[in-house]
Every structure is written in structure tokens, then in C-alpha cells.
Scaffold this active site. Sequence first.
Site, PDB file in Angstrom:
ATOM      1  CG  ASN A 341      64.051  96.577  45.466  1.00  0.00           C
ATOM      2  OD1 ASN A 341      62.951  96.224  45.891  1.00  0.00           O
ATOM      3  ND2 ASN A 341      64.214  97.682  44.772  1.00  0.00           N
ATOM      4  CG  ASP A 483      64.786  89.165  45.592  1.00  0.00           C
ATOM      5  OD1 ASP A 483      64.117  88.244  45.085  1.00  0.00           O
ATOM      6  OD2 ASP A 483      64.267  90.161  46.126  1.00  0.00           O
ATOM      7  CG  HIS A 487      62.649  96.204  41.021  1.00  0.00           C
ATOM      8  ND1 HIS A 487      61.706  97.013  40.436  1.00  0.00           N
ATOM      9  CD2 HIS A 487      62.229  94.934  40.824  1.00  0.00           C
ATOM     10  CE1 HIS A 487      60.741  96.264  39.922  1.00  0.00           C
ATOM     11  NE2 HIS A 487      61.041  95.010  40.142  1.00  0.00           N
ATOM     12  CD  GLU A 526      63.511  87.621  40.943  1.00  0.00           C
ATOM     13  OE1 GLU A 526      62.326  87.281  41.005  1.00  0.00           O
ATOM     14  OE2 GLU A 526      64.009  88.503  41.671  1.00  0.00           O
TER      15      GLU A 526
END
Length: 709
Positions: A341, A483, A487, A526
Site C-alpha cells: 500500500n 499488510d 487499501h 490484514e
Amino acid sequence: MFKLKTLSAMTLGAMLTLPAQAASVADTPLYLNIDQQAVNDALRLQPSGSAQFKVTTRLEKGTYQIQIADKARSCGTTFGPEASKPLPFGTPNTMSACAKDGHFKLRVLLAGDYDFTLDNGNPQAPTLKVLRATKKGAFKRQPPAVDCASWDGKPVTVSVAKTWPNGTLLRDAYSGQTAKVVGGKITMTPAPHSEGVLLLEEAKPTAKAAFTWDNAIVYFMLTDRFNNGDPSNDNSFGRQKDGKDEIGTWHGGDFKGITQKLDYLKDLGINAIWITPMVEQTHGYIGGGADSSFPFYAYHGYWALDFTKIDPNYGDEAALKTMVDEAHKRGIRVLLDVVMNHTGYATLPDLQDLGLESLAQNTQSLPARWADWRPKGKYEGWGSVSQFYNYQSPDWVKWWGPDWVRAELPGYPAPGTGDITGSVGGLPDFKTESTQYVDLPYFLKHKADTNAKSLPNATVVDYLVKWHTDWVRKFGIDGFRGDTVKHVEPKAWAKLKAAGTTALKEWKAANPGKKIDDLPFFMVGEVWDHGMAKDFWFDNGMDSIINFDYQRDALEFAQCMSNVEPTYVKYAGTINKDPNFNVLSYISSHDTKLFFGDYQDVALQRRAANSFMLLPGGVQIYYGDESGRGLMKDGGVFDQAIRSDMNWSELASGEKAELVAHWQKLGQFRQAHPAVAAGSHKKVSDKPYAFVRQKGKDKVLVVFAGRQG
């Protein structure tokens, strides 16, 4: 500083005798007022500075009204805002000395001790600051009461007629004691430190259970905070300690440190480890805390600079290779945390180290090595380093560049407001949705030691996918933890999964003597606040999703294991009936909370292990869950408290060593029996609470006798 001995947070206070130069309040007893209540028996505190006075009080989670005032609440000695407003952590907040009804609103998200500091060095502009305290007091916080059956410590009897025939010899995996099934029942006494649990299995040799990601026991560690195996690499790129609380500095944990503790992890029953991102991080720091009270480095791994290089604070490629190979020898898989991201902030040492000096200003005030700059004087914090950035320079295109990221910089597209185009934590946002072909950023083209090469007809995602999967192809990394998944576009994660699968297959073909098995590449994501639901992420690369639901109920389940029954039924009935669905549940993490931190209760931590380690689906142990690792000072940034150093020094003997032994027994039992994580679930008794898990020929019975005492 004195600790207040009164237990009620609503009646805590302190009398402050102010210095003579603060004439308006000289010799006036002042009290910390919480929700308009002050303590009657005030304590006289010594000043912590020439005109600073501190009081520490216990606060539970909630919202409070805060003032400093004398008993009469007199004008001139009633300190607070002129109009009620929030009280942010870590910031000196100017007050009126005639606040009347004006008060600060303090929102507490994490229960604990809090320091309130009044600074009256300037009587015309007194300030109040609040920070979370770190020193332990006499107060022992207790969890809310939960109804639960009690156990008198005597033998318990359970009907097992539908599970095992008479004469079957059963063993309690926790204590090692055995007993035969007689009259369709089994009678045993739980071990004293088991918290009332029996882990029953047939007392016969069993073959080692084959690993699948369905029965994964994942141990998650912040590499920098776990174990320092090589102190010689602690200060790469001029990184330094701050000489104070070391909240956001690098602590020294590395690959060699992990390698040294692999046998410890194996004894815990761990069959996979998850390490934080290992790529080269930004070299310097930003200001941490609301008042820039500490230097905040990228010790955690989420502020990448060069995705093709290992950050030397963690070690080198040889140390990584050794760690992965030694983990594999012990049957432990390695999951690497990856970030698609965002990249890291530009820090001052980065500009010097990358030859981007034109992005700095006022350089005549900097030391020869910019990493050595330190704040000076009372009014300069660590965030004052920003005075040296030239945010108007057109040369910012020489950094990542506008084709690569969104950022509040000249010539760059501004971040948006949605999940995909927004900026997480103000970090530069990769344009992962872009279909535009890009070349390497200017700084990487000119970075002498990078392994980044220009790729033909490649998008931003294409580069990120290659950079991440090259580590798989070279070292045999078994999977990724993604992670900030929500997004980034789902199709980007699908592309990463496909490339990772190919890369691991190639590594296993080239290293037949090192591979553990032929399982394919694994990915867990996540997705913030995602719970027990199967959705489109599982069609876009994810084999599992981190489960935020379980932590919310973990305290109740720790207090009474029988209360977990509906959750056990739901998880086993949902996860274990669908071969393409799993979640990774946890009780602690680096972003949410540390379970042990709330109550500092070893017995409660053992009970938490009982309910958690017997959960269907995958489980994630956060380093120190098993050892009662405590909190550290956070400087007003709450998640820093839960990233303390692993408490190795406490584990030689005593209650923390016994706690580790308890988690070991549960972990080994879970690893030995795939039925625990991946089997069917059936309750067989209410009093005592007991259930059977079964997968194929593997079958276990768990008994909870009740709370003892």
C-alpha cells in the site's frame, strides 16, 4: 513522584505546593479534579522541575472531565480551558487560572496509570499535560465478574461412552497421568497449574501429524523487539538511541536473534513464524508523540525505502538464509509481512544518503552527518527536524515521483479519501490502481547498492510483486502476511499470490533437500476489523484472513472457558466444513492491544491460553503472550506500549517460567492433534464442561472442571 494509594479513580488527587515565583497560587493546595471530584486526603508532592508538578492516577476506559483546582474552586486557582475541549495526550495544553466550569475532556482507550503534569513556570500561561505512566503501583486491576462453575480441586468424572469404549486407556496430555474408561466414564484430577483443564488423548504412540495451514500455530514477532543476536548491526545508517525511554528507537532484534530462539519456539508447538517486513527502512526518524517527545524510527518495518535490500539492522542475506533454513529443519514455516500500500516517509538522513541534498534547507545548521541532528532547547522537539526540509523544491520528483505515489508534495497527485487512494497514517500511497507503465524512481536508479532493475512494460504493482516474490524465490519464504489489505485492489493481491506460488515452487524444485513439504504458497491478509466471514478476498489470493472478532471476547473466555462453547461451535461449523476458508485468530497484536497488559495477571493469562489454544482454525501468538510480557512507556502513542522487548530475563524461573510451560503443553497438544484446529466439535457434558474434537482417526476430549478457589 508518589503513587496515590486511593483505589477509586473518581476520588484521586494531589495537593501541589507551588514555588514562590508563581505568586498567584503560592502555597495554595491544588487538587487533580476528575469529574468534579477531588481527594480529601491530599498528598504533598515535590516538584519534578522548577515549576512542574506531577500526580499519577488510575483511570479505567472511558471519558473524564479534568481540572486542577483548590478546594473552593477559586478564580485564580482553578486551572482548565476557558471553554471545555478535548485533552490530547502528550501535548502541553494552555489553561486559564480562572476556568470556572471549563474542563478538559479526556478520552481513555486503554486502562492504566496516567501522569498529569502542571507546568506553572509562566503563571500567565500555565499548561497541563497527560501521558500514560509506566511505573507499577499498588493498585491491582480486576477484570469484571463473569459467572462460571467452580471447581473444588477434586477429581472430576465425565461420561465418554459415545467417544471411547470401556477399557480404553486415556492420558491427560497436560499432566501425563492416565486412567481407563470404566462404566462409560473417565475420572481424573486436573493438574494444579492447568486452571482446571484436562487434555485427554488415547495413551498410545501416535504418528507425527502432517502440517496443513488449517492447523497453523503462528508466532508473530516484531523482529527488532524479539531478540538481539548481533549487537554489531544495531546502529545502521547512523541510527541512535535517544537516551531516555527508547520508545521509537531501534532495539537490536535481528535474524540471528530469531535463529537463537528457534528451539524455544519449537517447544511452544509453533509451526510457523511471522516476521515483520525486513526490507530496508527509512534511515532516520520523524517526531513521535503529540509533542514530538521521542524520535520515531522505522524499527517496525512498515516504512520501506528499498524493497530489494534487507535492512542491515536485521542482518544480511546470509543471516536470513540461516534463519529460514534452521526454521525449516525444525518444521517451522516462515511468513514474511509485506506492504503493497505505501512506502515510508522521507527522513533527513535519507536525503543525504541518497544524494538528494537539494530537498533540504538550512543545512548550515546541521552536523556533518545529518543523522546526528538532535533537538536543542526547551521549545524544540524531535519533530523540529522538519525545519530542514524544503517542501517547495521541484526536486521532489527525484524521490519516488508522481507516477509512483500520492503525497502532499510539489508535482505529486494528492491522496484521495477512499480506501484505495487515501493515505494511511499520512504515508506516501502507492498508485497500485494505475495501469500506466513506469520506470524505476529516480532515487533507485541512482542508489548504488540497490538490486532494483528497470522492468519493461511494468506497472507499480508489477514492480512491487517482483520485489516481494524475489525473496521467496531466493530463500524459500513459505508465505506472506499482507499488510493494509483493504487499501490495495483485490486483483493486486491475486497477482502477488500467483507470483508467490510460482516462486516457491521454483525454490522447492531447486532445493529438494531443504523443503519441508510440497504445500503451495500461503497468504493471510490484514483487512482491518474483518471477522469470521468468507468474502471476495478469498477469491483474490487470500487463504486466510486475520480475525479481529475473537480478541473482543477473549477476556470473558479467559475467565470462564465454558462460555466459549457458542464460538467453538460457530468456528468449527464454519471453518472446518469449508476447505477453502480459514481465519487467523489472536488475543494480542502490535496494533490493537496486549492481553497481559490490562491486568498483569499470570493466572488469567494461563486461562486465556486454555480457551484460545483450543480454538478451531488458525491461531496467532503475539510474542510474549506465552510469557507475560508487559507494557513499555508509550509517549502518548498507545500502540507503542504493546511493542516492548521480549521479557527473556523473567523466564529463568518463577511464575513467568511456569506460564511458558503452560503454553508449551497446550501448543504441543494442539500440534499433535489436527482435530483440535480442523476437526468437528461436539459438546458431551455441561457439568463439567467437556467437548470432543475429531478429524478422521484423530480424536481428543477436553474437560474444563471450572474456576478453582
